[in-house]
Design a protein around this motif. Structure first.
Motif, PDB file in Angstrom:
ATOM      1  N   LEU A   1       0.799  -1.214   0.000  1.00  0.00           N
ATOM      2  CA  LEU A   1       0.000   0.000   0.000  1.00  0.00           C
ATOM      3  C   LEU A   1       0.839   1.275   0.000  1.00  0.00           C
ATOM      4  O   LEU A   1       0.629   2.163  -0.829  1.00  0.00           O
ATOM      5  CB  LEU A   1      -0.934   0.014   1.214  1.00  0.00           C
ATOM      6  CG  LEU A   1      -2.116  -0.956   1.195  1.00  0.00           C
ATOM      7  CD1 LEU A   1      -2.881  -0.893   2.514  1.00  0.00           C
ATOM      8  CD2 LEU A   1      -3.049  -0.650   0.034  1.00  0.00           C
ATOM      9  N   ALA A   2       1.782   1.381   0.927  1.00  0.00           N
ATOM     10  CA  ALA A   2       2.482   2.654   1.125  1.00  0.00           C
ATOM     11  C   ALA A   2       3.653   2.864   0.163  1.00  0.00           C
ATOM     12  O   ALA A   2       3.774   3.931  -0.455  1.00  0.00           O
ATOM     13  CB  ALA A   2       2.963   2.755   2.568  1.00  0.00           C
ATOM     14  N   ALA A   3       4.530   1.884   0.026  1.00  0.00           N
ATOM     15  CA  ALA A   3       5.752   2.063  -0.770  1.00  0.00           C
ATOM     16  C   ALA A   3       5.473   2.450  -2.226  1.00  0.00           C
ATOM     17  O   ALA A   3       6.158   3.336  -2.759  1.00  0.00           O
ATOM     18  CB  ALA A   3       6.609   0.802  -0.702  1.00  0.00           C
TER      19      ALA A   3
ATOM     20  N   GLY B   1      13.937  -2.843   5.981  1.00  0.00           N
ATOM     21  CA  GLY B   1      13.067  -3.347   7.035  1.00  0.00           C
ATOM     22  C   GLY B   1      13.088  -2.529   8.301  1.00  0.00           C
ATOM     23  O   GLY B   1      12.479  -2.918   9.301  1.00  0.00           O
ATOM     24  N   THR B   2      13.762  -1.374   8.289  1.00  0.00           N
ATOM     25  CA  THR B   2      13.856  -0.547   9.492  1.00  0.00           C
ATOM     26  C   THR B   2      12.763   0.499   9.577  1.00  0.00           C
ATOM     27  O   THR B   2      12.614   1.146  10.618  1.00  0.00           O
ATOM     28  CB  THR B   2      15.219   0.155   9.547  1.00  0.00           C
ATOM     29  OG1 THR B   2      15.396   0.959   8.370  1.00  0.00           O
ATOM     30  CG2 THR B   2      16.345  -0.865   9.637  1.00  0.00           C
ATOM     31  N   LEU B   3      12.021   0.696   8.506  1.00  0.00           N
ATOM     32  CA  LEU B   3      10.925   1.659   8.481  1.00  0.00           C
ATOM     33  C   LEU B   3       9.659   0.970   8.006  1.00  0.00           C
ATOM     34  O   LEU B   3       9.637   0.358   6.927  1.00  0.00           O
ATOM     35  CB  LEU B   3      11.253   2.826   7.544  1.00  0.00           C
ATOM     36  CG  LEU B   3      10.168   3.904   7.406  1.00  0.00           C
ATOM     37  CD1 LEU B   3      10.051   4.709   8.703  1.00  0.00           C
ATOM     38  CD2 LEU B   3      10.464   4.835   6.228  1.00  0.00           C
ATOM     39  N   THR B   4       8.610   1.037   8.805  1.00  0.00           N
ATOM     40  CA  THR B   4       7.310   0.526   8.390  1.00  0.00           C
ATOM     41  C   THR B   4       6.398   1.716   8.132  1.00  0.00           C
ATOM     42  O   THR B   4       6.572   2.797   8.708  1.00  0.00           O
ATOM     43  CB  THR B   4       6.687  -0.383   9.451  1.00  0.00           C
ATOM     44  OG1 THR B   4       6.537   0.347  10.683  1.00  0.00           O
ATOM     45  CG2 THR B   4       7.560  -1.601   9.685  1.00  0.00           C
ATOM     46  N   ALA B   5       5.418   1.528   7.266  1.00  0.00           N
ATOM     47  CA  ALA B   5       4.538   2.622   6.867  1.00  0.00           C
ATOM     48  C   ALA B   5       3.103   2.126   6.771  1.00  0.00           C
ATOM     49  O   ALA B   5       2.851   0.924   6.606  1.00  0.00           O
ATOM     50  CB  ALA B   5       4.990   3.217   5.531  1.00  0.00           C
ATOM     51  N   ALA B   6       2.176   3.057   6.871  1.00  0.00           N
ATOM     52  CA  ALA B   6       0.761   2.721   6.778  1.00  0.00           C
ATOM     53  C   ALA B   6       0.052   3.814   5.991  1.00  0.00           C
ATOM     54  O   ALA B   6       0.420   4.997   6.087  1.00  0.00           O
ATOM     55  CB  ALA B   6       0.137   2.574   8.162  1.00  0.00           C
TER      56      ALA B   6
END
Length: 410
Positions: free
Chosen positions: A94-96, A118-123
């Protein structure tokens, strides 16, 4: 079309299945969804370090692997088999893609390598009636706006110190735990109203996040409240910025194709477990699976799963450009509808054929059924997905489209 998987695609599936078999069993899944984040950060880190999963479909110049939606769908088929609670869907599906499509070069260079590592997650936080509407999966999104409604959506105002957001989004996948929020907000007032995307740090001042109780605990959701939160506009400041609704609509088919593959993986696994069980459980001195009625029921499920897999693979292939520009437009929705139908059927038969234990909280069958029901609530239902595809293909007139979207005959 060559339907055979490449050696690289086979290796992605094999490696991921082996790792999830070790790290993502029933006990591990239940333990992870019971944590505040709703997933196991150590598993996510291992998926990133060993397999490069978060950057699978990101360009190599941003630290990604450089694969397409097809490989991402195959990976999600394996995470669907295990019902693995990870930030993969919210962050990478969704985000990337929105960061890649709409962000400035500076924003992409700052954020995408961290996602790939893998150090940043997004929503993605999308106010409005539902995410399926914004992504144009169940109808056109020409009238979509991030403002309005009872709660007022999310409003963006620009002051001397930059952009500020105010509002609330009730259903955000991984919204309670993501490091970065992509928030759709209403700008420009009435005369120049438009919807734009903003970047908000998850721990920014004025952000209040609460995990919600979701039907599908393996796909956690959060409520996000924004109280005059400082935000950064995604993309250039100029008014000629690409319309967010166009970007949302372009994202709809890849999202649906990936979701379809994920549902196929889940359906295949619950069918596999059911076949194994009926081969062991005995009634009247013989295995339950030897009865013709049981064989027929499982054979129907098998045919449904295989048909859904073919549709999901084709949707992923054409979405990745395998059939030429625009050739597969609109196929993601029907593939998703078929996959969710196959998953619901496989999970329902699994519950029934497991007998008394299949109805218990301790057994995993209900988790697969809830995955199908939860995805239908978020991205469906099936008759509207098919109706939208028929509308885009021009198969019906105005009256026929209304009948298709109403679910008559579905």
């Amino acid at each position: 079309m060559d339907t055979r998987l490449t050696a690289e695609q086979d290796e992605i599936r094999r490696s991921l299945r082996e790792l999830l078999h070790i790290r993502c069993g029933s006990a591990e899944v239940r333990a992870a969804v019971g944590t505040p984040a709703g997933y196991d950060p150590s598993l996510w880190a291992e998926l990133a370090e060993r397999l490069g999963l978060p950057g699978l479909a990101l360009p190599e110049r941003y630290g990604g692997v450089g694969c397409s939606v097809t490989e991402l769908a195959l990976a999600c088929e394996e995470t669907g088999r295990a019902l693995a609670p990870t930030p993969l869907f919210a962050t990478c599906v969704l985000a990337a893609p929105l960061l890649l499509a709409l962000g400035t070069e500076a924003q992409r260079a700052r954020l995408l390598p961290r996602i790939a590592a893998g150090t940043l997650t997004a929503a993605l936080a999308v106010p409005g009636p539902d995410l399926a509407t914004a992504l144009a999966l169940t109808g056109g999104n020409d009238g979509y706006t991030a403002g309005g409604g009872r709660a007022g959506g999310v409003q963006a105002g620009r002051g001397p110190d930059g952009w500020r957001l105010y509002g609330q989004v009730d259903q955000v996948l991984d919204g309670h735990s993501a490091h970065l929020l992509l928030v759709a907000a209403h700008t420009g007032g009435y005369a120049r109203a438009r919807t734009r995307l903003f970047l908000v740090e998850g721990d920014a001042a004025g952000v209040v996040r609460t995990r919600r109780t979701a039907l599908d605990a393996t796909r956690p959701q959060g409520r996000v409240q924004l109280r005059q939160v400082r935000a950064e506009l995604l993309g250039p400041e100029e008014e000629e910025q690409v319309d967010v609704r166009v970007a949302f609509a372009a994202l709809g088919d890849p999202v649906a194709a990936v979701l379809a593959a994920e549902a196929v993986g889940a359906a295949d696994r619950v069918l596999e477990r059911t076949v194994e069980y009926v081969g062991q459980r005995e009634q009247f001195g013989r295995p339950v699976g030897s009865f013709q009625a049981v064989k027929h029921r499982l054979a129907e499920v098998y045919v449904g799963v295989q048909a859904a897999r073919s549709a999901a693979y084709y949707a992923a292939w054409v979405t990745a450009g395998g059939a030429g520009e625009g050739a597969g437009e609109g196929f993601g929705g029907p593939a998703l509808a078929q996959a969710l139908r196959a998953l619901r059927a496989a999970a329902a038969e699994g519950i029934q054929l497991h007998g008394g234990i299949g109805f218990t909280w301790e057994h995993d069958a209900h988790l697969y059924f809830k995955r199908a029901a939860g995805d239908e609530l978020l991205f469906g239902p099936g008759h509207r997905l098919r109706g939208r595809a028929a509308e885009r293909a021009g198969l019906f007139g105005a009256a026929g489209t209304q009948v298709a979207n109403s679910g008559v005959g579905a």
